[in-house]
Design a protein around this motif. Structure first.
Motif, PDB file in Angstrom:
ATOM      1  N   ALA A 193      -2.024 -11.987  -8.008  1.00  0.00           N
ATOM      2  CA  ALA A 193      -2.735 -10.873  -8.633  1.00  0.00           C
ATOM      3  C   ALA A 193      -4.248 -11.063  -8.604  1.00  0.00           C
ATOM      4  CB  ALA A 193      -2.269 -10.698 -10.077  1.00  0.00           C
ATOM      5  N   GLY A 194      -4.714 -12.261  -8.337  1.00  0.00           N
ATOM      6  CA  GLY A 194      -6.148 -12.505  -8.266  1.00  0.00           C
ATOM      7  C   GLY A 194      -6.622 -12.566  -6.831  1.00  0.00           C
ATOM      8  N   ILE A 195      -6.429 -13.714  -6.203  1.00  0.00           N
ATOM      9  CA  ILE A 195      -6.895 -13.930  -4.832  1.00  0.00           C
ATOM     10  C   ILE A 195      -6.201 -12.976  -3.862  1.00  0.00           C
ATOM     11  CG2 ILE A 195      -6.992 -15.595  -2.932  1.00  0.00           C
ATOM     12  CD1 ILE A 195      -7.127 -17.781  -5.208  1.00  0.00           C
ATOM     13  N   GLY A 196      -4.889 -12.867  -3.975  1.00  0.00           N
ATOM     14  CA  GLY A 196      -4.135 -11.980  -3.088  1.00  0.00           C
ATOM     15  C   GLY A 196      -4.544 -10.533  -3.230  1.00  0.00           C
ATOM     16  N   MET A 197      -4.725 -10.077  -4.474  1.00  0.00           N
ATOM     17  CA  MET A 197      -5.130  -8.684  -4.702  1.00  0.00           C
ATOM     18  C   MET A 197      -6.522  -8.425  -4.131  1.00  0.00           C
ATOM     19  SD  MET A 197      -4.483  -5.662  -5.790  1.00  0.00           S
ATOM     20  CE  MET A 197      -3.221  -5.573  -7.020  1.00  0.00           C
ATOM     21  N   ALA A 198      -7.434  -9.376  -4.293  1.00  0.00           N
ATOM     22  CA  ALA A 198      -8.792  -9.205  -3.758  1.00  0.00           C
ATOM     23  C   ALA A 198      -8.755  -9.100  -2.234  1.00  0.00           C
ATOM     24  CB  ALA A 198      -9.679 -10.368  -4.193  1.00  0.00           C
ATOM     25  N   LEU A 199      -8.048  -9.999  -1.572  1.00  0.00           N
ATOM     26  CA  LEU A 199      -7.952  -9.950  -0.111  1.00  0.00           C
ATOM     27  C   LEU A 199      -7.231  -8.681   0.352  1.00  0.00           C
ATOM     28  CD1 LEU A 199      -7.063 -13.685   0.644  1.00  0.00           C
ATOM     29  CD2 LEU A 199      -9.257 -12.533   1.008  1.00  0.00           C
ATOM     30  N   ALA A 200      -6.159  -8.308  -0.341  1.00  0.00           N
ATOM     31  CA  ALA A 200      -5.403  -7.105   0.015  1.00  0.00           C
ATOM     32  C   ALA A 200      -6.240  -5.846  -0.168  1.00  0.00           C
ATOM     33  CB  ALA A 200      -4.131  -7.024  -0.818  1.00  0.00           C
ATOM     34  N   THR A 201      -7.082  -5.827  -1.184  1.00  0.00           N
ATOM     35  CA  THR A 201      -7.937  -4.658  -1.422  1.00  0.00           C
ATOM     36  C   THR A 201      -8.944  -4.488  -0.296  1.00  0.00           C
ATOM     37  OG1 THR A 201      -7.636  -4.811  -3.810  1.00  0.00           O
ATOM     38  CG2 THR A 201      -9.573  -3.603  -3.037  1.00  0.00           C
ATOM     39  N   VAL A 202      -9.524  -5.590   0.172  1.00  0.00           N
ATOM     40  CA  VAL A 202     -10.445  -5.520   1.307  1.00  0.00           C
ATOM     41  C   VAL A 202      -9.706  -4.988   2.536  1.00  0.00           C
ATOM     42  CG1 VAL A 202     -11.840  -6.887   2.915  1.00  0.00           C
ATOM     43  CG2 VAL A 202     -11.989  -7.310   0.451  1.00  0.00           C
ATOM     44  N   LEU A 203      -8.509  -5.500   2.794  1.00  0.00           N
ATOM     45  CA  LEU A 203      -7.710  -5.029   3.926  1.00  0.00           C
ATOM     46  C   LEU A 203      -7.369  -3.549   3.773  1.00  0.00           C
ATOM     47  CD1 LEU A 203      -5.988  -5.523   6.500  1.00  0.00           C
ATOM     48  CD2 LEU A 203      -4.104  -6.067   4.942  1.00  0.00           C
ATOM     49  N   ARG A 204      -6.963  -3.141   2.580  1.00  0.00           N
ATOM     50  CA  ARG A 204      -6.599  -1.739   2.355  1.00  0.00           C
ATOM     51  C   ARG A 204      -7.806  -0.809   2.521  1.00  0.00           C
ATOM     52  NH1 ARG A 204      -3.127  -3.969  -2.402  1.00  0.00           N
ATOM     53  NH2 ARG A 204      -1.048  -3.834  -1.512  1.00  0.00           N
ATOM     54  N   PHE A 205      -8.945  -1.212   2.010  1.00  0.00           N
ATOM     55  CA  PHE A 205     -10.149  -0.381   2.168  1.00  0.00           C
ATOM     56  C   PHE A 205     -10.485  -0.230   3.636  1.00  0.00           C
ATOM     57  CE2 PHE A 205     -14.796   0.089   2.484  1.00  0.00           C
ATOM     58  CZ  PHE A 205     -14.928   1.320   1.844  1.00  0.00           C
ATOM     59  N   TRP A 206     -10.520  -1.325   4.349  1.00  0.00           N
ATOM     60  CA  TRP A 206     -10.836  -1.283   5.772  1.00  0.00           C
ATOM     61  C   TRP A 206      -9.809  -0.456   6.540  1.00  0.00           C
ATOM     62  CZ3 TRP A 206      -8.033  -3.202   9.928  1.00  0.00           C
ATOM     63  CH2 TRP A 206      -8.678  -3.117  11.161  1.00  0.00           C
ATOM     64  N   GLY A 207      -8.531  -0.695   6.292  1.00  0.00           N
ATOM     65  CA  GLY A 207      -7.483   0.028   7.005  1.00  0.00           C
ATOM     66  C   GLY A 207      -7.468   1.511   6.691  1.00  0.00           C
ATOM     67  N   THR A 208      -7.672   1.847   5.433  1.00  0.00           N
ATOM     68  CA  THR A 208      -7.689   3.250   5.031  1.00  0.00           C
ATOM     69  C   THR A 208      -8.865   3.963   5.671  1.00  0.00           C
ATOM     70  OG1 THR A 208      -6.587   2.765   2.938  1.00  0.00           O
ATOM     71  CG2 THR A 208      -7.841   4.798   3.038  1.00  0.00           C
ATOM     72  N   ARG A 209     -10.006   3.320   5.651  1.00  0.00           N
ATOM     73  CA  ARG A 209     -11.232   3.917   6.198  1.00  0.00           C
ATOM     74  C   ARG A 209     -11.191   3.988   7.719  1.00  0.00           C
ATOM     75  NH1 ARG A 209     -17.019   2.875   7.020  1.00  0.00           N
ATOM     76  NH2 ARG A 209     -18.067   4.275   5.584  1.00  0.00           N
ATOM     77  N   THR A 210     -10.588   3.002   8.361  1.00  0.00           N
ATOM     78  CA  THR A 210     -10.583   2.901   9.812  1.00  0.00           C
ATOM     79  C   THR A 210      -9.469   3.710  10.460  1.00  0.00           C
ATOM     80  OG1 THR A 210     -11.505   0.684   9.649  1.00  0.00           O
ATOM     81  CG2 THR A 210     -10.485   1.263  11.743  1.00  0.00           C
ATOM     82  N   TRP A 211      -8.266   3.656   9.907  1.00  0.00           N
ATOM     83  CA  TRP A 211      -7.113   4.245  10.577  1.00  0.00           C
ATOM     84  C   TRP A 211      -6.584   5.521   9.944  1.00  0.00           C
ATOM     85  CZ3 TRP A 211      -4.841  -1.244  10.699  1.00  0.00           C
ATOM     86  CH2 TRP A 211      -5.369  -1.935  11.783  1.00  0.00           C
ATOM     87  N   VAL A 212      -6.847   5.736   8.669  1.00  0.00           N
ATOM     88  CA  VAL A 212      -6.257   6.900   8.004  1.00  0.00           C
ATOM     89  C   VAL A 212      -7.259   8.036   7.867  1.00  0.00           C
ATOM     90  CG1 VAL A 212      -5.020   7.721   5.977  1.00  0.00           C
ATOM     91  CG2 VAL A 212      -4.664   5.380   6.762  1.00  0.00           C
ATOM     92  N   PHE A 213      -8.377   7.779   7.205  1.00  0.00           N
ATOM     93  CA  PHE A 213      -9.389   8.815   6.978  1.00  0.00           C
ATOM     94  C   PHE A 213     -10.606   8.529   7.847  1.00  0.00           C
ATOM     95  CE2 PHE A 213      -6.948   8.575   2.996  1.00  0.00           C
ATOM     96  CZ  PHE A 213      -6.464   9.868   2.960  1.00  0.00           C
ATOM     97  N   ARG A 214     -10.414   8.688   9.145  1.00  0.00           N
ATOM     98  CA  ARG A 214     -11.487   8.417  10.103  1.00  0.00           C
ATOM     99  C   ARG A 214     -12.528   9.515  10.021  1.00  0.00           C
ATOM    100  NH1 ARG A 214      -6.562   7.540  12.178  1.00  0.00           N
ATOM    101  NH2 ARG A 214      -6.335   9.598  13.062  1.00  0.00           N
ATOM    102  N   GLY A 215     -13.799   9.134  10.049  1.00  0.00           N
ATOM    103  CA  GLY A 215     -14.889  10.110  10.067  1.00  0.00           C
ATOM    104  C   GLY A 215     -15.117  10.617  11.478  1.00  0.00           C
ATOM    105  N   GLU A 216     -15.586  11.835  11.597  1.00  0.00           N
ATOM    106  CA  GLU A 216     -15.879  12.415  12.903  1.00  0.00           C
ATOM    107  C   GLU A 216     -16.990  11.635  13.590  1.00  0.00           C
ATOM    108  OE1 GLU A 216     -14.327  14.888  14.544  1.00  0.00           O
ATOM    109  OE2 GLU A 216     -12.878  14.771  12.914  1.00  0.00           O
TER     110      GLU A 216
END
Length: 148
Positions: free
Chosen positions: A117-140
């Motif tokens: 819930a600490g280290i894992g959540m922090a690393l997972a949040t970085v991955l989720r932010f990057w993945g969401t921004r890069t692959w899901v809600f891509r900017g034009e």
């Protein structure tokens, strides 16, 4: 703060706000399914995970990334990409617990909580932010980087 940093800051704050709401939905549903409903822990967690991902996707689509509209069938395909990114985040958290608990021999509840819930959540949040921004809600016209 420079003009270039403002959109990223707003994006991070929106993503974090939606994440807190999704976490609350996941946890609340899990506790209800485990308690009054009486489901086993894996079924309860699987259902609460999908519900939390649904809240996160909807919140990000309607809030954080509303300026990047997606139409047609791609919106549905993007949900499954979003789900995959979140599953990857969950695996990061599990890996952190496994390394700490089984690899390093840190077997207390506190160590499991810190690693998952600490280290894992922090690393997972970085991955989720990057993945969401890069692959899901891509900017034009934007390369899939969080530097813009």
């Amino acid at each position: 703060m420079s003009l270039a940093q403002r959109p990223l800051t707003r994006e991070l704050l929106g993503f974090a706000t939606v994440g807190v709401l999704a976490y609350a939905a996941d946890l609340g549903l899990f506790l209800w399914l485990r308690g009054p409903v009486g489901l086993d822990p894996l079924t309860a967690k699987a259902l609460s995970f999908v519900a939390g991902c649904s809240v996160a996707y909807t919140g990000n689509a309607l809030g954080t990334y509303r300026h990047r509209p997606v139409r047609g069938p791609r919106r549905y395909a993007d949900f499954f990409v979003f789900l995959a990114v979140n599953l990857a985040g969950a695996l990061v958290q599990l890996l952190c617990v496994a390394v700490s608990h089984y690899g390093l021999g840190l077997t207390s509840r506190r160590a499991d909580t810190v690693s998952g819930a600490g280290i894992g959540m922090a690393l997972a949040t970085v991955l989720r932010f990057w993945g969401t921004r890069t692959w899901v809600f891509r900017g034009e016209g934007r390369v899939g980087s969080w530097t813009g």
